[in-house]
Scaffold this active site. Structure first.
Site, PDB file in Angstrom:
ATOM      1  N   VAL A  51      27.632  18.108  22.918  1.00  0.00           N
ATOM      2  CA  VAL A  51      29.171  17.848  23.905  1.00  0.00           C
ATOM      3  C   VAL A  51      28.715  16.960  25.102  1.00  0.00           C
ATOM      4  O   VAL A  51      29.699  16.226  24.957  1.00  0.00           O
ATOM      5  CB  VAL A  51      29.335  19.392  24.321  1.00  0.00           C
ATOM      6  CG1 VAL A  51      30.731  19.061  25.231  1.00  0.00           C
ATOM      7  CG2 VAL A  51      29.115  20.648  23.734  1.00  0.00           C
ATOM      8  N   CYS A  52      27.496  17.252  25.162  1.00  0.00           N
ATOM      9  CA  CYS A  52      27.464  16.362  26.756  1.00  0.00           C
ATOM     10  C   CYS A  52      27.898  14.663  26.490  1.00  0.00           C
ATOM     11  O   CYS A  52      28.700  14.105  27.521  1.00  0.00           O
ATOM     12  CB  CYS A  52      25.344  15.772  26.538  1.00  0.00           C
ATOM     13  SG  CYS A  52      25.178  17.650  26.834  1.00  0.00           S
ATOM     14  N   PRO A  53      27.429  14.092  25.525  1.00  0.00           N
ATOM     15  CA  PRO A  53      27.651  13.110  25.496  1.00  0.00           C
ATOM     16  C   PRO A  53      29.030  11.710  25.322  1.00  0.00           C
ATOM     17  O   PRO A  53      29.604  11.436  26.247  1.00  0.00           O
ATOM     18  CB  PRO A  53      26.998  12.399  23.821  1.00  0.00           C
ATOM     19  CG  PRO A  53      26.599  13.493  23.876  1.00  0.00           C
ATOM     20  CD  PRO A  53      26.868  14.801  24.166  1.00  0.00           C
ATOM     21  N   GLU A  88      32.036  14.752  27.091  1.00  0.00           N
ATOM     22  CA  GLU A  88      31.577  14.659  28.460  1.00  0.00           C
ATOM     23  C   GLU A  88      31.842  12.985  29.121  1.00  0.00           C
ATOM     24  O   GLU A  88      32.189  13.132  30.508  1.00  0.00           O
ATOM     25  CB  GLU A  88      31.850  15.789  29.030  1.00  0.00           C
ATOM     26  CG  GLU A  88      31.673  17.134  28.233  1.00  0.00           C
ATOM     27  CD  GLU A  88      31.415  18.067  29.481  1.00  0.00           C
ATOM     28  OE1 GLU A  88      31.993  19.339  29.600  1.00  0.00           O
ATOM     29  OE2 GLU A  88      30.112  18.366  29.561  1.00  0.00           O
ATOM     30  N   LEU A  89      30.552  13.146  28.941  1.00  0.00           N
ATOM     31  CA  LEU A  89      30.206  11.284  30.101  1.00  0.00           C
ATOM     32  C   LEU A  89      31.046  10.649  29.974  1.00  0.00           C
ATOM     33  O   LEU A  89      30.568   9.706  30.543  1.00  0.00           O
ATOM     34  CB  LEU A  89      28.648  11.264  29.340  1.00  0.00           C
ATOM     35  CG  LEU A  89      27.847  12.691  30.117  1.00  0.00           C
ATOM     36  CD1 LEU A  89      26.665  12.482  29.511  1.00  0.00           C
ATOM     37  CD2 LEU A  89      27.401  12.718  31.477  1.00  0.00           C
TER      38      LEU A  89
END
EC number: 1.11.1.26
Lengths: 189, 189, 189, 189, 189, 189, 189, 189, 189, 189
Positions: free
Chosen positions: G48-50, G52-53
């Protein structure tokens, strides 16, 4: 501990006493410079106490001549002391200060409070002019005290204080011989 | 606290005493079932003590008749008690048990140890047959005690114990009147 | 711990001793500047002790010549020491100070109090002029000490103190050879 | 406290000793049932120690006849004891167990560790068949011990143990008189 | 924690070592200003140790050229070190200081004491001229160490210290390439 | 303490590792029953580490034949391990499990966390089939390790474990002589 | 407590970040003087992080125009951030500083550490130019954040800070009306 | 700690709420079995709050369809809530329960009490049917919340809960793609 | 805390009271089953108190009809209460129990002791038949109380207890309207 | 303890009140220099309270003439006070300050918080110009207070303060006789 009482200084206190129709403030400073008797009893308007207090009142003139002040103490107020003085013939004779100790502070200073009753034991204390306790005597409630014997103890205590090299033998009264300690006496008496 | 002494039970102890040329073991159990006097003094081979102990020896027969046992106690050993008994005329009269308390355990039980000297104060205790202390009296070292007054206190204590409804007024001696407390007497004495 | 005794300084004390019909005050300061023996025993007027104390009295002149003072100590008072000295032939020979330790303070300083009896163990301590304990020896109550061996230990201790580079081999007596430590001697004796 | 050593039981330990070319396991259980001497010294391959240990070796046969086992102890390992035994003529005479105490556990059990050096003081302990320490003797490092006097102490201790009613007077040796305590003797010796 | 060893300073100590027939005093101050190896082993006169100590003795000249001092340490005394040096051919080759640590203080400073045995683990420490520990290596008792690998580690540590911008890859030996860290290298090796 | 590491059991842990394109769960139970090497390094995508890890990968087949499993550990996640494995040629050779320890729990179990950086020191541990740590080695960050020497240590540890009566002398390799301890060897090597 | 976060000052920290191919040192001092967003996420190289970033990277220019700096934080090292930036297309777009927090110090400062995993929760914090936290938002791991809504919150926070007498009603966006508090409005809305 | 809020269970509480002209008892048990929003605001009869509460009232029907209950909470009593509902047009629209929390117990359960004012921060919490908090959001007092974004978060939380294998990327809304985590994706996004 | 008084149960006590020429024992059990007034005053034989106690005596018949018992309390003994009752015309009217509290135990139970004087504040307490305190009122010493108002408070308390659904508005007297609480009344009064 | 309330100084506080359409800041300093009544009630918009507050409003002019300020206090906010004032006819009459105490700080200062409800008991306090509490009165929730009696108490307190030598007898009202204490009165009333 009793041991902490004998030869310790009287602890500080402030109290109101009834004496000869007046309100008198008393503190530990008043005990310095002369010999004192502090005389505890359980409660005003009770039974043995009046005879003890009256017995002491009868010897008050003699004690005054010896330079001794007397203070009676109970956990009643000085208002109650006055009321008792007004209504009891025996108590009406008293001219020494009657200290009111409703907080119990003085009674606890001398370790004679019966905590479960809020009343003092029958404790008597002889105090020297430096404020040090020299004699302590406590009776269970029913056993009355003797003013004659109390006077004798004060006399012995005063004699020793005035004559540092002597000690009083048993049941000494003024005029009788005393002893001067010396290593040569060891095993000779 | 003195308060914790009056009406408390004598604490347990075990000691060796010298009595009439014999070694006697004494414990707090021996105090039960009769009245007792426990009589502390500072040291053997010293000066006031012999007269006090002799004064008490002179009243020992009377106290025995009253059903009272007497125990003298110092922090010397019972060996020293025997040696003193052998060499001193006054002490040689004694026939009550002389307890040796070299550990100071009994002396501390009664709160009369002078810790900086290892010697007992002149403390006297009257104990009832239930082992409860009813009278405590402690003198600074130079002030001798009176055996006569001690006998009177025991008589008063015994009278009260035998007559629950009465209390002894001041300086009472056997045969004199006593008082029976009642609410009706409030304010009447 | 014994370890805390050896090479520690004698703790401060103040005591009264009996010596040659006089009362003498003794403190730890009196032990400085010369060699001392402090010699504890259980109680005056008992049995093994007199022979040990007499044995030591017989060697007192020799020890004095060696510059050594001797102090005997028990938990009796100096009054009792005098009484014993007056009545016992063996003890009557003693001319060194007999310290009274009724509080047990000195006895506890040297860790030789039998707490459940209030008496000292048979402990012997050799102390150098700096007040440091160099030898400690304690026997259970029945086992007597030897003054001859005690003199030998003091001689060995004095010799080492005077000759820093030497050590005394086993059972050394004055005049015998001593050893000077050196790394070359490792494994050679 | 020394006091906690005399008459206390030897504390538990487990150790390895060197004896006659063998490795021997020793524990406090081995000390029960016979008399023992535990003999501490600072270190192998040093100077006074060999003469003390040799002096003791010379009396080992006598002690064995008296039913006494001897244990020497230092903080070296038993490997080092063997190496010393192999290379030193004096040590080579030894046939009693030489205990290695590299952890210092036994040395601390007897309170003779010099903590800042990791070495034992010259402490000697006589232990009865119940494992109780009856005699303790500790010297500062330079002062050698006497095996003759040690044998005398063990003889006195054994005699008292075998004759409960007697005590040994000063410098007693087998065959000499002993004393039987009795109250009649008080003040007679 | 090991973490508290790596990059911490050597703790203060004072010790006596045996070196070339002399007694040498060593402290942590002697470790400053040059590289040092501190090399612990369990006990003198045992089995694996001599070969490890001899292996290190064979590389001592090389290490001296690299500016490195070597200290061996066990909990034996320096007296025992001398005795071992005198009697063992392998140990006789040693010319670096052999520290005696009978109190275990140094051994505990480096956290390599086996408390239940009083002996050191086989711990090796490389220390830089600032007195900081850069390498720690500890083996269980049976596993011998390699002097060759120890020399390699010191070389790597010295190289890094002399070339701050470089780090040594695995199994580096002098002359091989080193790496200079840079963000550009991330993910490239 | 290092001392608490050697011969203690590996503490419990649970971790996720990357191995051959798979996610593998690893716990301390996986270390039982065979020899293990736990190999800590500071961080993925840095500089010395790849060569050390690659050096170890090159000896992995030999170690597997010896029955030894290898675990590398850093405080990165196993996601990062996979990413590094995918992108680095050196790391791509690795087939042993690469444990992710983002909480630092394992790193702290082995006392090799540098708390101020959140990274592990270069610590290597050899663990026997009972889960006991037998060898510990920690380097400051710049000093690379040698897989060859690590293999030699494991061989020595395995040999001792298989031959209880022997110990390995210095720098031993398989096939060389070992020593069997015996009291007769004391002072002979 | 969340309450201790809102309106408290950012706690001191020191960290290394990766930004545009450079290593950048960041501390709490860098957050003073402008608005900041601190944006935590669990781990590099996850899922998920990518997004969001990347979503945040797409709004970075707008935030820069608003005077807002953005910091992303995970417990990975900055080395891993670089490696991720090099290999991921989405992450490669990022031009704001990516802070490495391997010790977890910053993550714990903001109370978003998942201790059992060593990873950060998805926490977002808006900080004013005085370094005070004005908005806190934390999601459980699976729930992605919205950069659009984050921009709106910063706008509202900035508007209030610039217009002290106004407050923003629900879902306010720039240009919409705000409210000025007044007692007259009580009960009127 | 916020960390202790996310994924922890709602703490027990008992409260009285006003809803649709009725008094309703609410406890943490009412939150189980469906999704809930707990929505704190500072005080009735103030300014920003009505618009936030009204914004939420406008989305209440949508949330009810999604199976979500809404609870507003302030430290006012439910009597005051009723009075406000009676007199304010905006508040009069509300049909969800308005909890009175005059003791502050619930407000402190969620760590959003401003202790120096006795009022709640603007805290919003999304809670799943198991009573676990999945989203927490807190604003400083002036910054209004968005009901639209709140609905989006609940949708994302519900979607993840219903589809365990998926995670929602940034700014996800229902119907958009989600991601299914897999090790193969590492480094691919 | 006052709060701990209202609605708490009266604490246990045992006391002796004077009532109508008799001695009466009173305990907290006597307060159960009917309404009670406990009425503290500072001391017998003082000035304001008689008028307050007389005022209360004048309403005693009315209170008895209402089923209410009255207890006056001071820290004097019941002996003193009798003496006061005998000598004061005002006090002589009293027929309710006058409790003696010389230990101050009851006075402290109700938190009205003036510790520095040993006297009670003018505290009045209304207690229901369950022994719970429903009204507390305390005046500084000079301010007299009103028996009329006290009667009114008891009437209100009794009315509420008898009619659970009603509450008494301000200054209510029997016969006046009361209120029944209902949500519909919110904002209507 | 109530005892700690009577004659203690009002504790410091800061609060916001509603008065006559304005916001007023009130602190303990405002209570100095004149007499004050602090009047606690449970909650706005409830049932008994309005009649008590209205009763007090009806006597406010009289109290103002007496130089007395009145403060009502509940744990509602001053916003809610305003709303209640706007909507309730009874409350609308009030012109004294209505203090909002949402933190409960003032309510706890006077020990009248019901912790389990977050509401104040019906406590009334009369405070002199020195800020000392002279009268305390607390009712259980259902029992209304009387403003007439409250006015009488203030009159008595003011009269005593103005006439130090007098005390007010029971139920005194202005113009009635007071008493001047004197020892002569003991036992006469």
């Amino acid at each position: 501990m009793i041991m902490s009482i004998i030869n310790t200084k009287v602890l500080p206190f402030n109290a109101t006493a009834y004496q000869n129709g007046e309100t008198v403030e008393v503190s530990e400073a008043d005990l310095l410079g002369k010999w004192s008797i502090v005389f505890f009893y359980p409660a005003d308007f009770t039974f043995v106490c009046p005879t003890e207090l009256g017995d002491l009142a009868d010897h008050y003139a003699q004690l005054q001549e010896m330079g001794v002040e007397v203070y009676s103490v109970s956990t009643d107020t000085h208002f109650t002391h006055k009321a008792w003085h007004d209504t009891s013939e025996t108590i009406g004779k008293i001219t020494y200060p009657m200290i009111g100790d409703p907080t119990g502070a003085i009674t606890r200073n001398f370790d004679v409070m019966i905590e479960e009753e809020g009343l003092a034991l029958r404790g008597t204390f002889v105090i020297n002019p430096e404020g040090e306790i020299k004699v302590a005597e406590i009776h269970d409630l029913g056993i009355g005290r003797s003013a004659v014997e109390l006077v004798r103890k004060v006399q012995a205590a005063q004699h020793i204080a005035a004559n540092p090299g002597e000690v009083c033998p048993a049941a000494w009264t003024p005029g009788a011989d005393t002893l001067a300690p010396s290593l040569d006496l060891v095993g000779k008496i």
